[in-house]
Design a protein around this motif. Structure first.
Motif, PDB file in Angstrom:
ATOM      1  N   TYR A 185       0.851  -1.190   0.000  1.00 45.28           N
ATOM      2  CA  TYR A 185       0.000   0.000   0.000  1.00 45.28           C
ATOM      3  C   TYR A 185       0.884   1.236   0.000  1.00 45.28           C
ATOM      4  O   TYR A 185       1.909   1.279   0.680  1.00 45.28           O
ATOM      5  N   PRO A 186       0.495   2.272  -0.741  1.00 38.20           N
ATOM      6  CA  PRO A 186       1.298   3.497  -0.801  1.00 38.20           C
ATOM      7  C   PRO A 186       1.155   4.328   0.475  1.00 38.20           C
ATOM      8  O   PRO A 186       0.293   4.062   1.315  1.00 38.20           O
ATOM      9  N   GLU A 198      -8.990   3.803  -5.795  1.00 34.06           N
ATOM     10  CA  GLU A 198      -7.625   4.247  -6.027  1.00 34.06           C
ATOM     11  C   GLU A 198      -7.092   4.861  -4.737  1.00 34.06           C
ATOM     12  O   GLU A 198      -7.769   5.667  -4.093  1.00 34.06           O
ATOM     13  N   LYS A 234      -2.636   4.086  -7.035  1.00 32.86           N
ATOM     14  CA  LYS A 234      -2.679   2.638  -7.271  1.00 32.86           C
ATOM     15  C   LYS A 234      -4.118   2.152  -7.123  1.00 32.86           C
ATOM     16  O   LYS A 234      -4.870   2.656  -6.294  1.00 32.86           O
ATOM     17  N   ASN A 235      -4.484   1.173  -7.932  1.00 32.95           N
ATOM     18  CA  ASN A 235      -5.837   0.625  -7.892  1.00 32.95           C
ATOM     19  C   ASN A 235      -5.897  -0.610  -7.000  1.00 32.95           C
ATOM     20  O   ASN A 235      -5.015  -1.471  -7.069  1.00 32.95           O
ATOM     21  N   TYR A 236      -6.961  -0.694  -6.197  1.00 31.34           N
ATOM     22  CA  TYR A 236      -7.194  -1.817  -5.295  1.00 31.34           C
ATOM     23  C   TYR A 236      -8.644  -2.245  -5.411  1.00 31.34           C
ATOM     24  O   TYR A 236      -9.512  -1.462  -5.788  1.00 31.34           O
TER      25      TYR A 236
END
Length: 192
Positions: free
Chosen positions: A63-64, A175, A179-181
């Motif tokens: 995770y960012p 998002e 990043k997409n989750y």
């Protein structure tokens, strides 16, 4: 544990590391050498809780940093707008946090949040203890249902939730930090 020193052993369950967890219906008694359990926040705890979520969110699922911002918002709500039945479990050792879970009072519904266990304690049933304690708290306080959200990367946690009677209600793509989750919302009803 330092929190409760008088207890009987009628509900003892032995786990690895020769630790013993005691859990009674009315009060929690947690006796594991080197660990403490507490529910009250102290100065500096919010930073440590956010850091804990950020470190393991990143190391486990990549995770960012924006994920920590999201977690910070959820803890801010918990502290700034406290509800009567909000509850937090924090387990610590001499190195810091070992495991956490929270219940957020949403009226007749409880939201489970911040469920995380440090990697070196994941094989010792600590996660099952924390999740079980939160679920018992929810039932004792007559919530009609419980819900939680997680990401598809959390396969082990999703399996635990399903074993405990949660079912998937909503799946959506989100998002976080570019990043997409795949977010999964799960729910369990306590109405008969």
């Amino acid at each position: 544990m330092k929190e409760n020193t008088a207890f009987t052993t009628s509900a003892a369950v032995t786990i690895e590391r020769t630790a013993v967890f005691f859990y009674f219906k009315i009060m929690e008694i947690f006796d594991v050498p080197g660990l403490t359990l507490r529910h009250e926040l102290k100065a500096g705890d919010l930073g440590r809780l956010i850091e804990f979520s950020g470190i393991y969110g990143h190391s486990d699922f990549d995770y960012p940093i924006a994920f920590e911002g999201y977690v910070a918002e959820t803890f801010a709500e918990f502290v700034i707008d406290p509800k009567p039945l909000n509850r937090l479990w924090m387990v610590e050792d001499e190195q810091g946090l070992v495991g956490t879970i929270g219940v957020v009072d949403r009226g007749d519904t409880a939201q489970l949040r911040w469920f995380s266990v440090r990697p070196d304690w994941r094989e010792n049933n600590l996660g099952k203890f924390l999740f079980g304690a939160a679920m018992e708290y929810i039932q004792e306080n007559d919530f009609q249902k419980a819900w939680l959200s997680t990401f598809s990367e959390s396969e082990i946690a999703i399996a635990l939730y399903k074993r405990r009677g949660f079912r998937i209600m909503v799946e959506t793509d989100v998002e976080i930090g570019g990043k997409n989750y795949h977010e999964i919302v799960m729910e369990k009803s306590f109405l008969t």
